[in-house]
Design a protein around this motif. Structure first.
Motif, PDB file in Angstrom:
ATOM      1  N   LEU A 294       0.828  -1.207   0.000  1.00 29.08           N
ATOM      2  CA  LEU A 294       0.000   0.000   0.000  1.00 29.08           C
ATOM      3  C   LEU A 294       0.862   1.257   0.000  1.00 29.08           C
ATOM      4  CD1 LEU A 294      -2.626  -1.213   2.620  1.00 29.08           C
ATOM      5  CD2 LEU A 294      -2.913  -1.105   0.137  1.00 29.08           C
ATOM      6  N   GLU A 295       1.971   1.220   0.753  1.00 30.20           N
ATOM      7  CA  GLU A 295       2.877   2.374   0.791  1.00 30.20           C
ATOM      8  C   GLU A 295       3.459   2.664  -0.592  1.00 30.20           C
ATOM      9  OE1 GLU A 295       7.380   3.544   2.187  1.00 30.20           O
ATOM     10  OE2 GLU A 295       6.536   1.632   2.825  1.00 30.20           O
ATOM     11  N   LEU A 296       3.973   1.622  -1.244  1.00 22.69           N
ATOM     12  CA  LEU A 296       4.598   1.804  -2.552  1.00 22.69           C
ATOM     13  C   LEU A 296       3.595   2.328  -3.568  1.00 22.69           C
ATOM     14  CD1 LEU A 296       7.192   1.420  -4.206  1.00 22.69           C
ATOM     15  CD2 LEU A 296       6.419  -0.904  -4.718  1.00 22.69           C
ATOM     16  N   TYR A 297       2.391   1.760  -3.544  1.00 21.86           N
ATOM     17  CA  TYR A 297       1.356   2.202  -4.478  1.00 21.86           C
ATOM     18  C   TYR A 297       0.982   3.653  -4.220  1.00 21.86           C
ATOM     19  CZ  TYR A 297      -3.220   2.620  -6.703  1.00 21.86           C
ATOM     20  OH  TYR A 297      -4.282   3.046  -7.452  1.00 21.86           O
ATOM     21  N   ALA A 298       0.701   3.998  -2.954  1.00 16.02           N
ATOM     22  CA  ALA A 298       0.292   5.363  -2.632  1.00 16.02           C
ATOM     23  C   ALA A 298       1.415   6.349  -2.924  1.00 16.02           C
ATOM     24  CB  ALA A 298      -0.127   5.454  -1.166  1.00 16.02           C
ATOM     25  N   ASP A 299       2.651   5.954  -2.642  1.00 17.40           N
ATOM     26  CA  ASP A 299       3.787   6.834  -2.858  1.00 17.40           C
ATOM     27  C   ASP A 299       3.998   7.125  -4.335  1.00 17.40           C
ATOM     28  OD1 ASP A 299       6.540   7.712  -1.250  1.00 17.40           O
ATOM     29  OD2 ASP A 299       6.919   7.166  -3.347  1.00 17.40           O
ATOM     30  N   PHE A 300       4.020   6.068  -5.145  1.00 12.00           N
ATOM     31  CA  PHE A 300       4.264   6.256  -6.574  1.00 12.00           C
ATOM     32  C   PHE A 300       3.072   6.915  -7.259  1.00 12.00           C
ATOM     33  CE2 PHE A 300       6.183   3.972 -10.520  1.00 12.00           C
ATOM     34  CZ  PHE A 300       6.681   5.188 -10.952  1.00 12.00           C
ATOM     35  N   LEU A 301       1.863   6.553  -6.827  1.00 15.15           N
ATOM     36  CA  LEU A 301       0.677   7.211  -7.373  1.00 15.15           C
ATOM     37  C   LEU A 301       0.677   8.688  -7.012  1.00 15.15           C
ATOM     38  CD1 LEU A 301      -2.058   7.064  -8.830  1.00 15.15           C
ATOM     39  CD2 LEU A 301      -3.099   6.388  -6.647  1.00 15.15           C
ATOM     40  N   ALA A 302       1.088   9.007  -5.769  1.00 15.63           N
ATOM     41  CA  ALA A 302       1.153  10.404  -5.339  1.00 15.63           C
ATOM     42  C   ALA A 302       2.105  11.193  -6.215  1.00 15.63           C
ATOM     43  CB  ALA A 302       1.609  10.467  -3.877  1.00 15.63           C
ATOM     44  N   CYS A 303       3.287  10.636  -6.443  1.00 15.13           N
ATOM     45  CA  CYS A 303       4.266  11.331  -7.279  1.00 15.13           C
ATOM     46  C   CYS A 303       3.735  11.524  -8.697  1.00 15.13           C
ATOM     47  CB  CYS A 303       5.568  10.536  -7.315  1.00 15.13           C
ATOM     48  SG  CYS A 303       6.807  11.274  -8.384  1.00 15.13           S
ATOM     49  N   THR A 304       3.118  10.478  -9.255  1.00 16.80           N
ATOM     50  CA  THR A 304       2.567  10.580 -10.604  1.00 16.80           C
ATOM     51  C   THR A 304       1.496  11.659 -10.678  1.00 16.80           C
ATOM     52  OG1 THR A 304       3.017   8.246 -11.042  1.00 16.80           O
ATOM     53  CG2 THR A 304       1.373   9.314 -12.421  1.00 16.80           C
ATOM     54  N   GLN A 305       0.621  11.706  -9.667  1.00 13.56           N
ATOM     55  CA  GLN A 305      -0.446  12.709  -9.679  1.00 13.56           C
ATOM     56  C   GLN A 305       0.112  14.124  -9.553  1.00 13.56           C
ATOM     57  OE1 GLN A 305      -2.425  10.918 -10.960  1.00 13.56           O
ATOM     58  NE2 GLN A 305      -4.172  10.462  -9.653  1.00 13.56           N
ATOM     59  N   ILE A 306       1.142  14.277  -8.732  1.00 18.42           N
ATOM     60  CA  ILE A 306       1.758  15.599  -8.599  1.00 18.42           C
ATOM     61  C   ILE A 306       2.430  16.009  -9.911  1.00 18.42           C
ATOM     62  CG2 ILE A 306       3.624  16.857  -7.459  1.00 18.42           C
ATOM     63  CD1 ILE A 306       2.923  15.332  -4.889  1.00 18.42           C
ATOM     64  N   CYS A 307       3.100  15.065 -10.558  1.00 20.14           N
ATOM     65  CA  CYS A 307       3.724  15.347 -11.857  1.00 20.14           C
ATOM     66  C   CYS A 307       2.670  15.724 -12.889  1.00 20.14           C
ATOM     67  CB  CYS A 307       4.506  14.128 -12.347  1.00 20.14           C
ATOM     68  SG  CYS A 307       5.931  13.692 -11.336  1.00 20.14           S
ATOM     69  N   ARG A 308       1.591  14.946 -12.961  1.00 22.11           N
ATOM     70  CA  ARG A 308       0.528  15.226 -13.915  1.00 22.11           C
ATOM     71  C   ARG A 308      -0.153  16.550 -13.595  1.00 22.11           C
ATOM     72  NH1 ARG A 308      -3.746  11.078 -13.802  1.00 22.11           N
ATOM     73  NH2 ARG A 308      -4.387  12.015 -15.771  1.00 22.11           N
ATOM     74  N   GLY A 309      -0.359  16.796 -12.298  1.00 20.11           N
ATOM     75  CA  GLY A 309      -0.989  18.050 -11.907  1.00 20.11           C
ATOM     76  C   GLY A 309      -0.122  19.256 -12.236  1.00 20.11           C
ATOM     77  N   SER A 310       1.186  19.135 -12.002  1.00 19.56           N
ATOM     78  CA  SER A 310       2.109  20.230 -12.311  1.00 19.56           C
ATOM     79  C   SER A 310       2.110  20.521 -13.807  1.00 19.56           C
ATOM     80  CB  SER A 310       3.522  19.879 -11.835  1.00 19.56           C
ATOM     81  OG  SER A 310       3.546  19.665 -10.439  1.00 19.56           O
ATOM     82  N   ALA A 311       2.142  19.467 -14.631  1.00 17.70           N
ATOM     83  CA  ALA A 311       2.079  19.662 -16.084  1.00 17.70           C
ATOM     84  C   ALA A 311       0.740  20.249 -16.501  1.00 17.70           C
ATOM     85  CB  ALA A 311       2.314  18.329 -16.797  1.00 17.70           C
ATOM     86  N   GLY A 312      -0.328  19.829 -15.805  1.00 14.93           N
ATOM     87  CA  GLY A 312      -1.660  20.323 -16.130  1.00 14.93           C
ATOM     88  C   GLY A 312      -1.817  21.813 -15.912  1.00 14.93           C
TER      89      GLY A 312
END
Length: 486
Positions: A233-251
């Motif tokens: 759960l940690e790995l999933y939430a951590d990597f998903l969090a980073c991906t969402q922040i990256c996508r949000g920043s690009a957005g």
């Protein structure tokens, strides 16, 4: 400067302000200047390696396109030789910094002090795919070196992906975007959601996970099972969090990066898991390793061998050492076993247990089974070494101490009962959101349809809740993103 620091968001706000202030024609230059500035601010060494790689692959791309347009007998052989040479030079820096110490250890030689450029694992695959797509005629080489540099260095995704293809991203980077309040708000939502996942789930679970994995000789049996579940759960939430922040920043700039996850723990087979987990890497491995090897076109045995090679590459990409190679091959074994026993599994579910494919009970059992096998592999992935990981997995079956779930044992792992409650509620919220998304519902669109005051009430509650209950500050250290280490 990482994606959870105040300095990054001051930098992001300044970049967005300048981006929308200059004429549309020049906006890609703002992104390039911002990406170069970000790289120097975040990581002041190793820039010359990145610069050399960008220049080499830029020149190689032009050369490959030129050779592809020439019509002479030996042209194909020359083009292939140039492609292979460029590919080797592209991968070599990554291979040295990631596997150099492991190889020198095998040769009983002292290790080197390697310079590790920021994001090397991600931009290496990005550039390799660019060269391969030119070689196969899928895209044309970028003639402008500055525009090509922007494609490689685009700062929201260079550190931890997703791994974009040139055809998907380049046009968005170069065209310039007008300010769109709705798209800007969607980007902001993704950033807030990323912070929630990082501080309310990933870093909170990491406290107990780190404690158990740091003392594998003491924590055995059900402790390992608990650590495996929490780390999954940690790995999933951590990597998903980073991906969402990256996508949000690009957005914020009107640029859409593809999602990297699609609810991977809701699948009913390991094969489907890899269609939904780290999708940019999975699709890269499929398109540039598995299919060129022959895929499933040359018979069953060849298919399974190609699968093993592909997952071996995935393991090596994640890190040097036997444990990562074993982890990759273990997932290849999972898929091979799943394919070979698919008929028997259907027979057991339908004839013995009377559970048809549409049965919710059957899906729940399949999901639990897939999660268990994936979690077992994550234990080896997280352990300090392959032998330690295998020993920890073995203890799950040989050491019986289920009482730790019913006494105060879990409270001795660094989290108080209040922290455990916050983690549990956060996981329930994540499960609720993902169930909605699995049904095709968009939480972000639902929030945007709310009146202004309700919308900002939701944002404020999410931000304040994460600041108050998130695991950082006194007593804790904010963890860097896990995949930054890969």
């Amino acid at each position: 400067m990482n994606y959870t620091s105040i300095s990054f968001y001051l930098f992001l706000a300044a970049a967005a302000a300048v981006y929308y202030a200059v004429p549309v024609f020049w906006r890609w230059m703002v992104l390039l200047a911002g990406s170069i500035a970000f790289y120097f601010l975040a990581y002041k060494t190793g820039w010359w390696i990145v610069l050399a790689s960008v220049l080499m692959t830029y020149a190689a791309g032009l050369c490959l396109e030129h050779l592809g347009q020439r019509d002479f007998r030996s042209g194909h052989r020359i083009k292939k030789a140039v492609f292979i040479a460029a590919l080797v030079l592209t991968v070599l820096p990554w291979f040295c910094v990631k596997n150099g110490d492991f190889l020198t250890g095998l040769l009983h030689r002292p290790s080197f002090h390697w310079i590790v450029p920021l994001g090397i694992s991600f931009y290496t695959l990005q550039m390799a795919a660019y060269l391969a797509d030119i070689y196969t005629g899928k895209i044309h080489a970028q003639k402008n070196p500055a525009k090509y540099a922007l494609f490689v260095l685009f700062f929201p995704q260079i550190v931890q992906g997703p791994i974009p293809r040139y055809k998907e991203l380049a046009g968005q980077l170069y065209q310039g975007h007008l300010f769109d309040e709705r798209e800007f708000a969607k980007g902001f939502q993704l950033i807030v959601w990323g912070f929630f996942l990082k501080f309310m789930i990933a870093d909170k679970a990491a406290v107990a996970v780190n404690e158990i994995f740091s003392r594998p000789d003491i924590y055995r049996g059900c402790y390992v099972f608990a650590a495996g579940v929490l780390y999954s759960l940690e790995l999933y939430a951590d990597f998903l969090a980073c991906t969402q922040i990256c996508r949000g920043s690009a957005g914020l700039f009107g640029i859409h990066l593809k999602g990297n996850f699609m609810r991977p723990y809701l699948v009913v087979s390991v094969k489907d898991f890899w269609r939904r987990w780290h999708m940019s890497l999975s699709s890269w491995l499929r398109d540039y390793i598995y299919i060129p090897l022959g895929g499933s076109r040359r018979g069953t045995l060849s298919k399974y061998l190609n699968l093993a090679v592909t997952f071996a590459v995935s393991g090596i990409w994640h890190g040097a050492g036997y444990k990562f190679l074993f982890w990759g091959l273990l997932h290849a074994a999972y898929q091979t076993a799943g394919n070979m026993t698919a008929g028997m599994q259907d027979w057991l579910y339908e004839r013995v247990f009377k559970l048809h494919k549409a049965s919710s009970v059957r899906r729940a059992l399949q999901r639990a089974g897939v999660f268990f096998w994936v979690m077992t592999a994550w234990v080896i992935f997280r352990a300090d070494s392959l032998t330690t990981g295998l020993d920890m997995v073995m203890s799950m079956f040989t050491v019986h101490n289920p009482w730790i779930f019913f006494n105060d044992s879990l409270l001795a792992l660094g989290l108080s009962w209040k922290e455990w409650c916050v983690l549990a509620v956060s996981l329930l919220l994540l499960a609720f959101v993902e169930r909605k998304q699995e049904r095709g519902e968009s939480i972000r669109d639902s929030i945007l349809r709310m009146p202004f005051y309700m919308r900002w009430s939701v944002y404020t509650a999410a931000i304040l809740g994460t600041m108050i209950f998130g695991t950082y500050g006194f007593g804790f250290d904010a963890q860097d993103f896990i995949y930054r280490g890969f």
